[in-house]
Design a protein around this motif. Structure first.
Motif, PDB file in Angstrom:
ATOM      1  N   ARG A 140       0.819  -1.215   0.000  1.00 58.88           N
ATOM      2  CA  ARG A 140       0.000   0.000   0.000  1.00 58.88           C
ATOM      3  C   ARG A 140       0.852   1.265   0.000  1.00 58.88           C
ATOM      4  NH1 ARG A 140      -5.807  -0.595   2.660  1.00 58.88           N
ATOM      5  NH2 ARG A 140      -6.322  -2.615   1.790  1.00 58.88           N
ATOM      6  N   ILE A 141       2.030   1.210   0.571  1.00 57.34           N
ATOM      7  CA  ILE A 141       2.931   2.367   0.544  1.00 57.34           C
ATOM      8  C   ILE A 141       3.344   2.641  -0.900  1.00 57.34           C
ATOM      9  CG2 ILE A 141       5.185   3.262   1.249  1.00 57.34           C
ATOM     10  CD1 ILE A 141       4.859   1.517   3.826  1.00 57.34           C
ATOM     11  N   VAL A 142       3.812   1.612  -1.579  1.00 56.54           N
ATOM     12  CA  VAL A 142       4.231   1.751  -2.980  1.00 56.54           C
ATOM     13  C   VAL A 142       3.041   2.167  -3.838  1.00 56.54           C
ATOM     14  CG1 VAL A 142       5.123   0.509  -4.999  1.00 56.54           C
ATOM     15  CG2 VAL A 142       6.182   0.167  -2.751  1.00 56.54           C
ATOM     16  N   ALA A 143       1.886   1.556  -3.628  1.00 60.35           N
ATOM     17  CA  ALA A 143       0.691   1.876  -4.415  1.00 60.35           C
ATOM     18  C   ALA A 143       0.264   3.331  -4.210  1.00 60.35           C
ATOM     19  CB  ALA A 143      -0.451   0.928  -4.069  1.00 60.35           C
ATOM     20  N   ALA A 144       0.382   3.831  -2.986  1.00 59.78           N
ATOM     21  CA  ALA A 144       0.024   5.228  -2.726  1.00 59.78           C
ATOM     22  C   ALA A 144       0.897   6.170  -3.541  1.00 59.78           C
ATOM     23  CB  ALA A 144       0.141   5.532  -1.233  1.00 59.78           C
ATOM     24  N   VAL A 145       2.202   5.932  -3.549  1.00 59.69           N
ATOM     25  CA  VAL A 145       3.107   6.769  -4.337  1.00 59.69           C
ATOM     26  C   VAL A 145       2.799   6.597  -5.823  1.00 59.69           C
ATOM     27  CG1 VAL A 145       5.525   7.260  -4.911  1.00 59.69           C
ATOM     28  CG2 VAL A 145       4.911   6.643  -2.557  1.00 59.69           C
ATOM     29  N   GLU A 146       2.643   5.360  -6.241  1.00 59.80           N
ATOM     30  CA  GLU A 146       2.407   5.079  -7.659  1.00 59.80           C
ATOM     31  C   GLU A 146       1.086   5.670  -8.140  1.00 59.80           C
ATOM     32  OE1 GLU A 146       2.853   1.384 -10.800  1.00 59.80           O
ATOM     33  OE2 GLU A 146       2.759   0.938  -8.653  1.00 59.80           O
ATOM     34  N   SER A 147       0.085   5.778  -7.288  1.00 64.63           N
ATOM     35  CA  SER A 147      -1.202   6.333  -7.706  1.00 64.63           C
ATOM     36  C   SER A 147      -1.078   7.803  -8.095  1.00 64.63           C
ATOM     37  CB  SER A 147      -2.239   6.169  -6.599  1.00 64.63           C
ATOM     38  OG  SER A 147      -2.004   7.082  -5.539  1.00 64.63           O
ATOM     39  N   ILE A 148      -0.060   8.466  -7.618  1.00 66.06           N
ATOM     40  CA  ILE A 148       0.168   9.866  -7.989  1.00 66.06           C
ATOM     41  C   ILE A 148       0.753   9.950  -9.400  1.00 66.06           C
ATOM     42  CG2 ILE A 148       1.482  11.958  -7.418  1.00 66.06           C
ATOM     43  CD1 ILE A 148       1.109  11.124  -4.439  1.00 66.06           C
ATOM     44  N   THR A 149       1.593   8.989  -9.748  1.00 68.04           N
ATOM     45  CA  THR A 149       2.179   8.984 -11.091  1.00 68.04           C
ATOM     46  C   THR A 149       1.287   8.276 -12.105  1.00 68.04           C
ATOM     47  OG1 THR A 149       3.427   6.916 -10.814  1.00 68.04           O
ATOM     48  CG2 THR A 149       4.507   8.958 -10.116  1.00 68.04           C
ATOM     49  N   ASN A 150       0.411   7.419 -11.618  1.00 65.19           N
ATOM     50  CA  ASN A 150      -0.469   6.632 -12.488  1.00 65.19           C
ATOM     51  C   ASN A 150      -1.849   6.562 -11.838  1.00 65.19           C
ATOM     52  OD1 ASN A 150      -1.853   4.720 -13.944  1.00 65.19           O
ATOM     53  ND2 ASN A 150      -0.318   3.105 -13.717  1.00 65.19           N
ATOM     54  N   PRO A 151      -2.751   7.449 -12.224  1.00 63.22           N
ATOM     55  CA  PRO A 151      -4.078   7.499 -11.590  1.00 63.22           C
ATOM     56  C   PRO A 151      -4.878   6.190 -11.691  1.00 63.22           C
ATOM     57  CG  PRO A 151      -3.699   9.457 -12.920  1.00 63.22           C
ATOM     58  CD  PRO A 151      -2.568   8.515 -13.215  1.00 63.22           C
ATOM     59  N   GLY A 152      -4.449   5.268 -12.537  1.00 62.79           N
ATOM     60  CA  GLY A 152      -5.137   3.992 -12.662  1.00 62.79           C
ATOM     61  C   GLY A 152      -4.857   3.036 -11.512  1.00 62.79           C
ATOM     62  N   VAL A 153      -3.886   3.347 -10.678  1.00 58.32           N
ATOM     63  CA  VAL A 153      -3.551   2.484  -9.537  1.00 58.32           C
ATOM     64  C   VAL A 153      -4.589   2.708  -8.450  1.00 58.32           C
ATOM     65  CG1 VAL A 153      -1.850   2.037  -7.723  1.00 58.32           C
ATOM     66  CG2 VAL A 153      -1.098   2.434 -10.069  1.00 58.32           C
ATOM     67  N   ASP A 154      -5.112   1.624  -7.928  1.00 61.55           N
ATOM     68  CA  ASP A 154      -6.126   1.708  -6.886  1.00 61.55           C
ATOM     69  C   ASP A 154      -5.598   1.066  -5.609  1.00 61.55           C
ATOM     70  OD1 ASP A 154      -8.507   2.406  -5.745  1.00 61.55           O
ATOM     71  OD2 ASP A 154      -9.738   1.017  -6.897  1.00 61.55           O
TER      72      ASP A 154
END
Length: 169
Positions: A140-154
């Protein structure tokens, strides 16, 4: 020794002893307790602050080395009234449990996003690799950061609920 430097865009001037570490000055002398002092070996990242915009381990940095320089702590990055986007996203994603490591992850992640606003999953994992968490699985830490660069990440959810073992029923 007289130390003059900026912390969160505020000028600070105070007397320090020559071997005093930046993490101790921030926490004990300035009351900025968001920066954590955990391993004191530069291994966990809980003490991450920005020195002139670059993430550093404040547990290894002699305070005297910041003479005339600028420090940003988690308190300067954002607060409850005006949180940084990554702070909001980490909360939305449930990316922390005890929260002790969260300031370090936010400081490292925010610096990564400034440097690489389109960071890939692999770059995010690498960018956060200097930070440790004993509670989460990092997903979830990685996904939170990645959601900023890729809005498709949930928000990652388990594939299925694991049934209780028959011996424990």
């Amino acid at each position: 020794m007289k130390l003059n430097f900026a912390v969160n865009q505020n000028h600070v001037s105070l007397e320090i002893v020559p071997d005093e570490l930046l993490v101790d000055v921030l926490r004990d002398r300035l009351g900025l307790t968001g920066t954590k002092a955990s391993c004191r070996e530069g291994e966990c990242g809980s003490c991450t602050v920005w020195l002139d915009g670059v993430p550093v381990n404040s547990c290894l940095l002699p305070a005297a080395k910041v003479q005339g320089r600028s420090i940003t702590t988690i308190e300067g990055l954002g607060n409850s009234e005006a949180p940084h986007l990554l702070q909001e996203t980490m909360a939305k994603f449930g990316a922390s449990q005890c929260g002790y490591c969260t300031p370090g992850f936010v400081m490292a992640g925010a610096a990564l996003l400034l440097d690489k606003p389109d960071a890939s999953h692999a770059e995010i994992v690498e960018g956060l690799s200097g930070n440790l968490c004993r509670c989460t699985g990092y997903t979830r830490i990685v996904a939170a950061v990645e959601s900023i660069t890729n809005p498709g990440v949930d928000i990652p959810l388990p594939d299925k609920v694991h049934p209780q073992h028959p011996d424990q029923a």
